[in-house]
Design an enzyme around this catalytic site. Structure first.
Site, PDB file in Angstrom:
ATOM      1  N   CYS A 278      41.358  40.348  33.867  1.00 38.27           N
ATOM      2  CA  CYS A 278      41.345  40.635  32.576  1.00 38.27           C
ATOM      3  C   CYS A 278      40.155  41.804  32.251  1.00 38.27           C
ATOM      4  O   CYS A 278      39.331  42.068  33.223  1.00 38.27           O
ATOM      5  CB  CYS A 278      40.841  39.354  31.816  1.00 38.27           C
ATOM      6  SG  CYS A 278      40.440  39.466  30.329  1.00 38.27           S
ATOM      7  N   GLY A 279      40.275  42.521  31.478  1.00 37.06           N
ATOM      8  CA  GLY A 279      39.098  43.694  30.998  1.00 37.06           C
ATOM      9  C   GLY A 279      37.813  42.814  31.035  1.00 37.06           C
ATOM     10  O   GLY A 279      36.768  43.397  30.962  1.00 37.06           O
TER      11      GLY A 279
END
Length: 172
Positions: free
Chosen positions: A52-53
């Protein structure tokens, strides 16, 4: 995406410790993790994902854990693929977190955090506090009695004052 839903507001409903099914998770190392083992201690529960970012928040989660663990804070990472951003196996998640981020906080096996398949803990939080993860790296702070003290969305960093202030208040 949800931001702060509640901060420093203890739910009047029954503590989550009271729901036995809601407090036991499969441990990423095998066996189980029970929130009951941490009664009397604040617990920050964070749904995580390796791809995930927001994954770099693992650094701050570990920093939070290192800063407050000797005073009683538990940080529980709950890997989830509900947003299609987790590695394929618990072993891959564990290796990734240890190698990339030096994680040594408690970590569950890959767990559902939303919808009909959500873990009972997340269903209980939704029922008690009206909060369900809208993305990865949502945070739920419980006091030592199992009451939801605060919830935060992904953008709120683990070492932000929004989280450290209530943690400090619970530890004092």
């Amino acid at each position: 995406m949800r931001l702060t839903i509640s901060a420093l507001m203890i739910c009047a409903a029954s503590p989550l410790w009271a729901a036995a099914d809601a407090v036991t998770f499969s441990n990423i190392d095998g066996g189980t993790l029970s929130l009951d083992d941490w009664k009397g201690q604040p617990v920050l529960v964070v749904n995580t994902a390796s791809m995930c970012g927001y994954t770099p928040q693992f650094t701050a989660l570990q920093e939070l854990y290192d800063t407050y663990r000797d005073r009683g804070l538990v940080v529980l990472a709950v890997p989830s693929d509900d947003f299609n951003q987790e590695l394929g196996t618990a072993a891959e998640v564990k290796d990734f977190c240890e190698i990339q981020y030096g994680i040594d906080m408690p970590m569950t096996d890959i767990t559902h955090v939303r919808g009909d398949q959500a873990h009972p803990f997340y269903k209980a939080v939704a029922a008690e506090a009206g909060f369900a993860p809208g993305w990865n790296f949502n945070k739920i702070l419980l006091d030592g009695q199992g009451n939801v003290v605060g919830t935060w969305g992904s953008p709120v960093g683990p070492m932000s004052q929004a989280i450290t202030d209530p943690v400090e208040a619970l530890l004092n």
